[in-house]
Design a protein around this motif. Structure first.
Motif, PDB file in Angstrom:
ATOM      1  N   ALA A 130       0.818  -1.219   0.000  1.00 53.50           N
ATOM      2  CA  ALA A 130       0.000   0.000   0.000  1.00 53.50           C
ATOM      3  C   ALA A 130       0.846   1.260   0.000  1.00 53.50           C
ATOM      4  O   ALA A 130       0.415   2.306  -0.488  1.00 53.50           O
ATOM      5  CB  ALA A 130      -0.928   0.003   1.213  1.00 53.50           C
ATOM      6  N   GLY A 131       2.053   1.164   0.563  1.00 53.33           N
ATOM      7  CA  GLY A 131       2.888   2.351   0.635  1.00 53.33           C
ATOM      8  C   GLY A 131       4.356   2.004   0.719  1.00 53.33           C
ATOM      9  O   GLY A 131       4.730   0.921   1.178  1.00 53.33           O
ATOM     10  N   VAL A 132       5.190   2.940   0.246  1.00 52.59           N
ATOM     11  CA  VAL A 132       6.641   2.799   0.309  1.00 52.59           C
ATOM     12  C   VAL A 132       7.199   4.069   0.919  1.00 52.59           C
ATOM     13  O   VAL A 132       6.867   5.182   0.475  1.00 52.59           O
ATOM     14  CB  VAL A 132       7.258   2.580  -1.088  1.00 52.59           C
ATOM     15  CG1 VAL A 132       8.775   2.494  -0.985  1.00 52.59           C
ATOM     16  CG2 VAL A 132       6.688   1.332  -1.739  1.00 52.59           C
ATOM     17  N   CYS A 133       8.041   3.901   1.931  1.00 49.37           N
ATOM     18  CA  CYS A 133       8.634   5.055   2.605  1.00 49.37           C
ATOM     19  C   CYS A 133      10.146   4.987   2.475  1.00 49.37           C
ATOM     20  O   CYS A 133      10.755   3.961   2.791  1.00 49.37           O
ATOM     21  CB  CYS A 133       8.218   5.064   4.074  1.00 49.37           C
ATOM     22  SG  CYS A 133       8.887   6.454   5.002  1.00 49.37           S
ATOM     23  N   ASP A 134      10.749   6.066   1.997  1.00 48.70           N
ATOM     24  CA  ASP A 134      12.205   6.124   1.875  1.00 48.70           C
ATOM     25  C   ASP A 134      12.636   7.580   1.968  1.00 48.70           C
ATOM     26  O   ASP A 134      11.907   8.482   1.512  1.00 48.70           O
ATOM     27  CB  ASP A 134      12.659   5.525   0.543  1.00 48.70           C
ATOM     28  CG  ASP A 134      14.154   5.229   0.512  1.00 48.70           C
ATOM     29  OD1 ASP A 134      14.510   4.046   0.666  1.00 48.70           O
ATOM     30  OD2 ASP A 134      14.952   6.174   0.351  1.00 48.70           O
ATOM     31  N   LEU A 135      13.793   7.813   2.557  1.00 47.62           N
ATOM     32  CA  LEU A 135      14.297   9.180   2.654  1.00 47.62           C
ATOM     33  C   LEU A 135      14.552   9.786   1.281  1.00 47.62           C
ATOM     34  O   LEU A 135      14.519  11.005   1.117  1.00 47.62           O
ATOM     35  CB  LEU A 135      15.586   9.201   3.482  1.00 47.62           C
ATOM     36  CG  LEU A 135      15.444   8.855   4.965  1.00 47.62           C
ATOM     37  CD1 LEU A 135      16.811   8.797   5.628  1.00 47.62           C
ATOM     38  CD2 LEU A 135      14.562   9.878   5.666  1.00 47.62           C
ATOM     39  N   ASP A 136      14.811   8.927   0.315  1.00 47.95           N
ATOM     40  CA  ASP A 136      15.026   9.378  -1.061  1.00 47.95           C
ATOM     41  C   ASP A 136      13.686   9.319  -1.796  1.00 47.95           C
ATOM     42  O   ASP A 136      13.181   8.228  -2.092  1.00 47.95           O
ATOM     43  CB  ASP A 136      16.049   8.470  -1.742  1.00 47.95           C
ATOM     44  CG  ASP A 136      16.399   8.944  -3.147  1.00 47.95           C
ATOM     45  OD1 ASP A 136      15.536   9.551  -3.805  1.00 47.95           O
ATOM     46  OD2 ASP A 136      17.532   8.675  -3.586  1.00 47.95           O
ATOM     47  N   PRO A 137      13.069  10.455  -2.106  1.00 49.54           N
ATOM     48  CA  PRO A 137      11.735  10.425  -2.738  1.00 49.54           C
ATOM     49  C   PRO A 137      11.745   9.717  -4.085  1.00 49.54           C
ATOM     50  O   PRO A 137      10.769   9.062  -4.454  1.00 49.54           O
ATOM     51  CB  PRO A 137      11.373  11.905  -2.875  1.00 49.54           C
ATOM     52  CG  PRO A 137      12.663  12.654  -2.770  1.00 49.54           C
ATOM     53  CD  PRO A 137      13.537  11.842  -1.876  1.00 49.54           C
ATOM     54  N   GLY A 138      12.842   9.826  -4.827  1.00 53.96           N
ATOM     55  CA  GLY A 138      12.902   9.160  -6.122  1.00 53.96           C
ATOM     56  C   GLY A 138      12.829   7.647  -5.986  1.00 53.96           C
ATOM     57  O   GLY A 138      12.136   6.971  -6.758  1.00 53.96           O
ATOM     58  N   ARG A 139      13.547   7.103  -5.007  1.00 59.21           N
ATOM     59  CA  ARG A 139      13.510   5.651  -4.802  1.00 59.21           C
ATOM     60  C   ARG A 139      12.126   5.212  -4.339  1.00 59.21           C
ATOM     61  O   ARG A 139      11.612   4.177  -4.777  1.00 59.21           O
ATOM     62  CB  ARG A 139      14.566   5.238  -3.775  1.00 59.21           C
ATOM     63  CG  ARG A 139      15.988   5.435  -4.251  1.00 59.21           C
ATOM     64  CD  ARG A 139      16.972   4.536  -3.554  1.00 59.21           C
ATOM     65  NE  ARG A 139      16.859   4.523  -2.100  1.00 59.21           N
ATOM     66  CZ  ARG A 139      17.642   3.783  -1.309  1.00 59.21           C
ATOM     67  NH1 ARG A 139      18.570   3.011  -1.843  1.00 59.21           N
ATOM     68  NH2 ARG A 139      17.503   3.827   0.001  1.00 59.21           N
ATOM     69  N   ALA A 140      11.532   5.976  -3.434  1.00 55.98           N
ATOM     70  CA  ALA A 140      10.202   5.622  -2.945  1.00 55.98           C
ATOM     71  C   ALA A 140       9.185   5.636  -4.086  1.00 55.98           C
ATOM     72  O   ALA A 140       8.349   4.729  -4.213  1.00 55.98           O
ATOM     73  CB  ALA A 140       9.777   6.589  -1.839  1.00 55.98           C
ATOM     74  N   GLU A 141       9.251   6.649  -4.936  1.00 54.07           N
ATOM     75  CA  GLU A 141       8.294   6.758  -6.041  1.00 54.07           C
ATOM     76  C   GLU A 141       8.499   5.641  -7.062  1.00 54.07           C
ATOM     77  O   GLU A 141       7.535   5.123  -7.630  1.00 54.07           O
ATOM     78  CB  GLU A 141       8.440   8.133  -6.698  1.00 54.07           C
ATOM     79  CG  GLU A 141       7.952   9.271  -5.805  1.00 54.07           C
ATOM     80  CD  GLU A 141       8.371  10.640  -6.324  1.00 54.07           C
ATOM     81  OE1 GLU A 141       9.010  10.688  -7.407  1.00 54.07           O
ATOM     82  OE2 GLU A 141       8.078  11.644  -5.647  1.00 54.07           O
ATOM     83  N   ARG A 142       9.747   5.268  -7.313  1.00 53.90           N
ATOM     84  CA  ARG A 142      10.019   4.196  -8.283  1.00 53.90           C
ATOM     85  C   ARG A 142       9.375   2.886  -7.851  1.00 53.90           C
ATOM     86  O   ARG A 142       8.660   2.241  -8.619  1.00 53.90           O
ATOM     87  CB  ARG A 142      11.534   4.001  -8.421  1.00 53.90           C
ATOM     88  CG  ARG A 142      11.927   2.810  -9.299  1.00 53.90           C
ATOM     89  CD  ARG A 142      13.400   2.462  -9.144  1.00 53.90           C
ATOM     90  NE  ARG A 142      13.748   2.076  -7.783  1.00 53.90           N
ATOM     91  CZ  ARG A 142      13.538   0.853  -7.279  1.00 53.90           C
ATOM     92  NH1 ARG A 142      12.963  -0.086  -8.018  1.00 53.90           N
ATOM     93  NH2 ARG A 142      13.899   0.581  -6.036  1.00 53.90           N
ATOM     94  N   LEU A 143       9.616   2.479  -6.607  1.00 54.50           N
ATOM     95  CA  LEU A 143       9.081   1.203  -6.134  1.00 54.50           C
ATOM     96  C   LEU A 143       7.565   1.272  -5.981  1.00 54.50           C
ATOM     97  O   LEU A 143       6.848   0.324  -6.316  1.00 54.50           O
ATOM     98  CB  LEU A 143       9.738   0.824  -4.804  1.00 54.50           C
ATOM     99  CG  LEU A 143       9.358  -0.539  -4.228  1.00 54.50           C
ATOM    100  CD1 LEU A 143       9.704  -1.666  -5.205  1.00 54.50           C
ATOM    101  CD2 LEU A 143      10.063  -0.772  -2.889  1.00 54.50           C
ATOM    102  N   ALA A 144       7.066   2.402  -5.489  1.00 54.87           N
ATOM    103  CA  ALA A 144       5.619   2.547  -5.308  1.00 54.87           C
ATOM    104  C   ALA A 144       4.890   2.477  -6.649  1.00 54.87           C
ATOM    105  O   ALA A 144       3.853   1.810  -6.777  1.00 54.87           O
ATOM    106  CB  ALA A 144       5.312   3.862  -4.599  1.00 54.87           C
TER     107      ALA A 144
END
Length: 585
Positions: A27-41
């Motif tokens: 349902a959600g991905v949390c990462d300090l790097d927004p680009g990495r979080a958006e890629r996986l999400a």
């Protein structure tokens, strides 16, 4: 069930690979790097976040997975992370020390108190970002017995051995675990040194865990859905926080600090060998589905203790000790070998494994088929044990009695051979009129006395085995024969398997020319094994326990590495081409 991934790096990708067909939905991905979080999400139709609190507030997800790599929690944080602020704020204790602490608590139970602690504020002057918490922490912790020195640091510029591994030192020896955060054992990860000996690699003896990384998470989620919320990991987490708090207090108060156990207990570790009771029934036809439950549970590879090597007799005490250090837990001994007292010395030495973790196979020699009880009593005394796990007839033929064969290794070779291989005046083998079934009845007497938990046969044909099965009160639990690709003994192996009888392969590597076969070399190259390792893995894959023997330390370890390998059907078909119906010694 909806879940949130905390961390969107390489580890998260490995978990995400198992989402197809999983009852879990990302349902959600949390990462300090927004680009990495958006890629996986985006790849899984999930929402991306850079703050965990925001993710938990926005989503109705009962499960959050912390998928930050343990390897990212040691060493100079500014050297591997482009946004190290949060790490510098919390410091190495809560960020990195919890990993080895979790493992230690699983092994030894809760930390009882922090005996002493010290913190240092050390940091390179040329770093642009500065830590808010102490960067180097050392503490001494008391468990119920063990005392541990813990070091956690953000200052070390590399993943040093001190921060990345674990060393355990005891009265009998030392253990070094190279990667305290590894998911599963790998060659070179574990080594052991008993007191007075060098470190020896301890290879894994089971195949690598190939379950999807989500398997345990799915089981956890199922328990939650069923209303059975597991608390063990939560209690352990609470205890780890209590330990970290205690370390901080001990450092500031300059004194010992007790630690709340939070209901934590050590994980149960079953013995590596499951030993049967002496009265447990064996033999009889067993359905394929029940063979595993009926047959002896043995280590995948054992160690042969014969003194005969390359045409001469050699002392084996050092190689047997090295084998135990490397992790072998089945020793193949025999009255004929004449070194049972040396094996007993090795087993009694500090640092040797507990008796209940070693399967001891003993064998009565041909000259003692009519004096089995006397021979067994002598062997038990030499080994310093109360009972064999299996006691077997070394060969089916009975020869003329020569008296007790005690400590043959200490006698001149000519005397050894005269006692062990008696001859008539005409130079023929001196046999006696004692049938195999009569010798087996004598062996059963040892079982009745409680001197052997199970019984076995060595170097027999299927016909001879059937003859014993037809007459036995206590059926054989184990059959030991020469077995290798030249002589695979498929008929005998299948016959034994159907009856829950384990097969042990002696001389698995010594057939002339075997290890030079191109087929073995090709498979070895593909699997990063030696040709010897391929032969051993072939036996293990087919449910047979090989017992190689070596006096070379590197070979002792290398042979055991094959215990974790399983050959494919195609590889076994290649090896099947080596069968030689005419093979003889």
């Amino acid at each position: 069930m909806d879940c949130v991934f905390v961390g969107a790096g390489a580890v998260a990708d490995q978990y995400a690979a198992g989402l197809d067909g999983s009852p879990l939905r990302l349902a959600g991905v949390c990462d300090l790097d927004p680009g990495r979080a958006e890629r996986l999400a985006a790849a899984h139709g999930a929402d991306a976040f850079t703050d965990l609190g925001s993710a938990l507030d926005a989503l109705d997800a009962p499960l959050a997975l912390n998928l930050t790599s343990h390897a990212a929690h040691v060493g100079r944080v500014t050297g591997w992370h482009d946004r190290p602020d949060s790490f510098l704020a919390v410091g190495p204790l809560y960020d990195g020390a919890v990993y080895p602490l979790s493992l230690l608590v699983a092994w030894f139970g809760p930390v009882q108190r922090v005996r002493a602690a010290d913190v240092l504020d050390v940091w390179p002057a040329d770093e642009e970002k500065n830590p808010e918490a102490p960067t180097h922490i050392e503490a001494t912790l008391s468990f119920d017995g063990p005392v541990v020195r813990l070091t956690a640091s953000l200052y070390a510029p590399h993943r040093s051995r001190e921060f990345y591994g674990l060393e355990l030192h005891g009265d009998g020896g030392s253990i070094y675990l190279r990667d305290a955060g590894g998911r599963g054992p790998a060659p070179g990860d574990l080594s052991y040194a008993r007191t007075g000996r060098e470190y020896t690699d301890v290879p894994p003896q089971q195949p690598a865990d190939e379950r999807p990384r989500l398997a345990d998470v799915e089981r956890f989620a199922t328990a939650i859905a069923d209303g059975d919320r597991p608390r063990a990991s939560a209690r352990r987490g609470a205890h780890l926080v209590a330990v970290c708090n205690g370390i901080e207090r001990a450092a500031s108060e300059n004194g010992p600090v007790p630690v709340d156990a939070c209901g934590v207990t050590a994980d149960h570790t079953p013995p590596s060998v499951v030993r049967p009771h002496a009265t447990e029934p064996r033999g009889g036809t067993v359905p394929d589905s029940e063979v595993g439950a009926s047959a002896l549970r043995l280590p995948p590879i054992g160690f042969g203790c014969s003194r005969y090597r390359d045409g001469e007799y050699v002392d084996r005490a050092d190689s047997i000790a090295g084998a135990l250090d490397a992790g072998y837990r089945l020793l193949d001994s025999a009255e004929l070998y004449g070194n049972e007292h040396r094996i007993g010395d090795v087993l009694a030495a500090p640092g040797a494994p507990d008796r209940e973790r070693v399967f001891l196979l003993g064998k009565v020699w041909n000259t003692n088929h009519g004096h089995v009880a006397e021979a067994c009593a002598g062997s038990l005394a030499e080994l310093g044990i109360e009972a064999f796990d299996c006691y077997a007839l070394h060969w089916p033929e009975a020869w003329v009695y020569q008296g007790p064969l005690r400590r043959l290794a200490e006698k001149p070779v000519s005397e050894q051979e005269a006692l062990a291989f008696p001859e008539t005046a005409g130079g023929e083998r001196a046999t006696v009129d004692l049938s195999l079934t009569e010798a087996w009845a004598n062996l059963e007497g040892v079982h009745e006395r409680g001197w052997a938990r199970t019984l076995g046969l060595c170097n027999v044909t299927r016909d001879q085995l059937e003859r014993v099965l037809g007459a036995a009160t206590v059926p054989p639990a184990l059959v030991q024969v020469e077995r290798h690709p030249y002589r695979p003994r498929h008929d005998l192996v299948a016959f034994c398997r159907e009856r829950g009888i384990r097969v042990v392969a002696h001389s698995p590597l010594s057939a002339p020319g075997l290890l030079a076969e191109d087929v073995l070399a090709e498979i070895a190259a593909d699997r990063a094994l030696s040709p010897a390792g391929v032969v051993l893995a072939w036996n293990v894959t087919e449910g047979v326990v090989p017992i190689p023997s070596s006096i070379t330390p590197a070979h002792v370890v290398e042979n055991l590495r094959a215990a974790s390998a399983r050959l494919t059907d195609a590889e076994r078909e290649q090896i099947a081409t080596l069968e030689d119906p005419e093979f003889t010694r």
